[in-house]
Design a protein around this motif. Structure first.
Motif, mmCIF file in Angstrom:
data_model
loop_
_atom_site.group_PDB
_atom_site.id
_atom_site.type_symbol
_atom_site.label_atom_id
_atom_site.label_comp_id
_atom_site.label_asym_id
_atom_site.label_seq_id
_atom_site.Cartn_x
_atom_site.Cartn_y
_atom_site.Cartn_z
ATOM 1 N N GLY A 228 0.767 -1.217 -0.081
ATOM 2 C CA GLY A 228 -0.073 0.050 0.052
ATOM 3 C C GLY A 228 0.916 1.292 0.230
ATOM 4 O O GLY A 228 1.971 1.297 0.680
ATOM 5 N N ILE A 229 0.305 2.259 -0.947
ATOM 6 C CA ILE A 229 1.217 3.456 -0.789
ATOM 7 C C ILE A 229 0.188 4.611 -0.628
ATOM 8 O O ILE A 229 -0.514 4.803 -1.584
ATOM 9 C CB ILE A 229 2.004 3.735 -2.195
ATOM 10 C CG1 ILE A 229 2.738 2.363 -2.401
ATOM 11 C CG2 ILE A 229 2.934 5.099 -2.218
ATOM 12 C CD1 ILE A 229 3.126 2.397 -4.018
ATOM 13 N N ALA A 230 0.362 5.214 0.395
ATOM 14 C CA ALA A 230 -0.533 6.453 0.532
ATOM 15 C C ALA A 230 0.186 7.618 0.167
ATOM 16 O O ALA A 230 1.449 7.919 0.143
ATOM 17 C CB ALA A 230 -0.855 6.722 2.180
ATOM 18 N N VAL A 231 -0.504 8.572 -0.354
ATOM 19 C CA VAL A 231 -0.270 10.076 -0.799
ATOM 20 C C VAL A 231 -0.956 11.017 -0.020
ATOM 21 O O VAL A 231 -2.229 11.049 -0.285
ATOM 22 C CB VAL A 231 -0.334 10.108 -2.447
ATOM 23 C CG1 VAL A 231 0.487 11.309 -2.709
ATOM 24 C CG2 VAL A 231 0.231 8.910 -3.004
ATOM 25 N N ASP A 232 -0.232 11.959 0.525
ATOM 26 C CA ASP A 232 -1.033 12.822 1.452
ATOM 27 C C ASP A 232 0.030 14.260 1.569
ATOM 28 O O ASP A 232 0.832 13.934 1.248
ATOM 29 C CB ASP A 232 -1.507 12.378 2.709
ATOM 30 C CG ASP A 232 -2.566 13.198 3.211
ATOM 31 O OD1 ASP A 232 -2.855 14.264 2.816
ATOM 32 O OD2 ASP A 232 -3.277 12.526 4.242
ATOM 33 N N VAL A 233 -0.603 15.090 2.013
ATOM 34 C CA VAL A 233 0.432 16.335 2.292
ATOM 35 C C VAL A 233 0.556 16.243 3.607
ATOM 36 O O VAL A 233 0.030 15.374 4.422
ATOM 37 C CB VAL A 233 -0.578 17.721 2.052
ATOM 38 C CG1 VAL A 233 -0.954 17.867 0.539
ATOM 39 C CG2 VAL A 233 -1.738 17.687 2.814
ATOM 40 N N GLY A 234 1.560 16.946 4.068
ATOM 41 C CA GLY A 234 2.116 16.949 5.303
ATOM 42 C C GLY A 234 2.611 18.370 5.757
ATOM 43 O O GLY A 234 2.782 19.144 4.732
ATOM 44 N N PRO A 235 2.772 18.436 7.066
ATOM 45 C CA PRO A 235 3.268 19.911 7.494
ATOM 46 C C PRO A 235 4.591 20.372 7.051
ATOM 47 O O PRO A 235 5.456 19.597 7.496
ATOM 48 C CB PRO A 235 2.948 19.823 9.116
ATOM 49 C CG PRO A 235 2.917 18.495 9.473
ATOM 50 C CD PRO A 235 2.556 17.484 8.118
ATOM 51 N N ALA A 236 4.605 21.514 6.400
ATOM 52 C CA ALA A 236 5.932 22.278 6.193
ATOM 53 C C ALA A 236 6.124 22.965 7.319
ATOM 54 O O ALA A 236 5.285 23.335 8.420
ATOM 55 C CB ALA A 236 5.871 23.005 4.978
ATOM 56 N N THR A 237 7.292 23.244 7.913
ATOM 57 C CA THR A 237 7.810 24.010 8.977
ATOM 58 C C THR A 237 8.596 25.203 8.734
ATOM 59 O O THR A 237 9.734 25.642 9.455
ATOM 60 C CB THR A 237 8.607 23.005 9.992
ATOM 61 O OG1 THR A 237 9.630 22.523 9.367
ATOM 62 C CG2 THR A 237 7.814 21.925 10.552
ATOM 63 N N ASP A 238 8.573 25.683 7.367
ATOM 64 C CA ASP A 238 9.513 26.777 7.035
ATOM 65 C C ASP A 238 8.730 28.245 7.242
ATOM 66 O O ASP A 238 8.950 28.981 6.340
ATOM 67 C CB ASP A 238 9.855 26.444 5.506
ATOM 68 C CG ASP A 238 8.569 26.357 4.471
ATOM 69 O OD1 ASP A 238 7.350 26.327 5.072
ATOM 70 O OD2 ASP A 238 8.540 26.351 3.436
ATOM 71 N N TYR A 239 7.884 28.378 8.163
ATOM 72 C CA TYR A 239 7.298 29.802 8.344
ATOM 73 C C TYR A 239 7.150 30.309 9.708
ATOM 74 O O TYR A 239 7.495 29.100 10.549
ATOM 75 C CB TYR A 239 6.059 29.623 7.760
ATOM 76 C CG TYR A 239 5.091 28.489 8.261
ATOM 77 C CD1 TYR A 239 4.084 29.002 9.103
ATOM 78 C CD2 TYR A 239 4.914 27.257 7.508
ATOM 79 C CE1 TYR A 239 3.516 27.818 9.476
ATOM 80 C CE2 TYR A 239 4.305 26.549 7.846
ATOM 81 C CZ TYR A 239 3.256 26.651 8.901
ATOM 82 O OH TYR A 239 2.372 25.630 9.263
#
Ligand SMILES: [Zn+2]
Length: 356
Positions: A228-239
């Motif tokens: 299984g391969i999930a594709v999602d967004v995740g939190p950036a920490t560049d702000y």
């Protein structure tokens, strides 16, 4: 990015689909997915499943969730103002002052999320974050009966915000979580079109992720994949105020985020990184010592366990109407996913093979 791909992303982002109300967005995903699939179906829960060579083994499931966070009408007062509960993780601070769409059987009704103006606010209230029941939905109705001619208890609500491109290949909009992931999954199917695959593919646009990965739980059980391969967004920490000391340093535009930790099958995780390196796709690595808050967690724990991998796209301001990501990251994630899938075969999960 190709103009056709930008149009697809815009269409995905601008179609509403709060958790539990995904039929409209699923019809858009179906239209784009169908040309690449041998079969396409919808299960009882609403998951859309596009299959390529469904009888081949090993069975590979891709998943990206089509649902988004939102609000749901729970109460209408005698003056016609409606009150809402959150669908998924909604920060009341970002709901205040938004124009919204209430989705009814007769079509969308425009409203606003009201809050007392600063002129009338007590000083203490100015320093305090509002709670959701302290905000109201104003559709311009005069009374409860008047409101009831237009909206109903149980109607879902989304922020009325479209898709915009910024400079430097960045894009903003609501629901990039996880239409960005749906986009990556669809683009990878396009890249794999007519390629000779050594596996079956089940591309699943899952429902109800934002309220507990519910679509991934049922669809994975139904498909019974080996991988299984999930594709999602995740939190950036560049702000500002996002602290890389907490989860790591993740920047939009610096490439897809791959994971290491117990939720990720070590061999598949290694193969993903190796594939990225061989294609000169820069990636960022996140260490996650527990289950990830994504469909990957539900997939891995299905039946007797599924070898699971996760590709995430770094995103700023998650679960707000101004989620921001890089189009380059989306493109690189799709290229990586397609290249990864192309290499999978019956030896991938044999001990030692995937790591070689
Ligand atoms: Zn998500």
């Amino acid at each position: 990015m190709r103009n056709e791909s930008i149009s697809l992303l815009k269409k995905l982002v601008e179609t509403p689909g709060p958790s539990g109300h995904e039929a409209v967005i699923q019809s858009v995903v179906r239209e784009y997915m169908a040309p690449y699939c041998d079969t396409i179906s919808t299960d009882v829960h609403g998951n859309l499943i596009g299959a390529i060579k469904p009888d081949a083994t090993p069975r590979v499931m891709l998943s990206a969730h089509c649902d988004e966070v939102g609000l749901m009408v729970t109460h209408i007062d005698e003056r016609g103002f409606a009150y809402c509960s959150a669908i998924g993780g909604v920060d009341p601070c970002v709901a205040a002052g938004q124009r919204v769409l209430v989705h009814t059987a007769d079509g969308p009704v425009t409203g606003v999320v009201g809050r007392l103006p600063v002129h009338l606010m007590e000083k203490e209230a100015m320093d305090k974050a509002p709670r959701l029941h302290e905000l109201w939905l104003d559709i311009g109705a005069a009374t409860r009966d008047d409101a009831a001619t237009r909206i109903e208890i149980g109607n879902p609500v989304t922020f009325d915000v479209g898709f915009k491109q910024l400079s430097d290949g960045l894009a903003v909009g609501r629901a990039l979580d996880d239409r960005g992931g749906i986009f990556v999954m669809l683009e990878s199917l396009r890249l794999l079109d007519r390629k000779n695959l050594n596996t079956s593919i089940f591309a699943v646009s899952t429902v109800q992720e934002e309220i507990g990965h519910r679509g991934a739980i049922t669809s994975t059980f139904g498909i019974a994949p080996d991988i299984g391969i999930a594709v999602d967004v995740g939190p950036a920490t560049d702000y500002p105020t996002a602290d890389p000391r907490k989860i790591g340093d993740f920047r939009i535009g610096a490439g897809p985020v791959l994971h290491t930790g117990p939720n990720i099958h070590a061999g598949l995780g290694h193969l993903l990184m190796k594939t990225a390196s061989s294609r000169n796709i820069h990636y960022q690595l996140r260490a996650e010592p527990r289950g990830t808050p994504t469909d990957a967690n539900a997939i891995q724990l299905s039946r007797a366990g599924v070898a699971t991998a996760l590709v995430r796209i770094p995103c700023r301001y998650l679960h707000t109407p101004v989620e921001m990501l890089s189009l380059n990251d989306l493109e690189n994630a799709a290229n990586l996913l397609a290249a990864f899938i192309e290499q999978l075969n019956s030896d991938t999960l044999k001990p030692g093979e995937a790591k070689s």
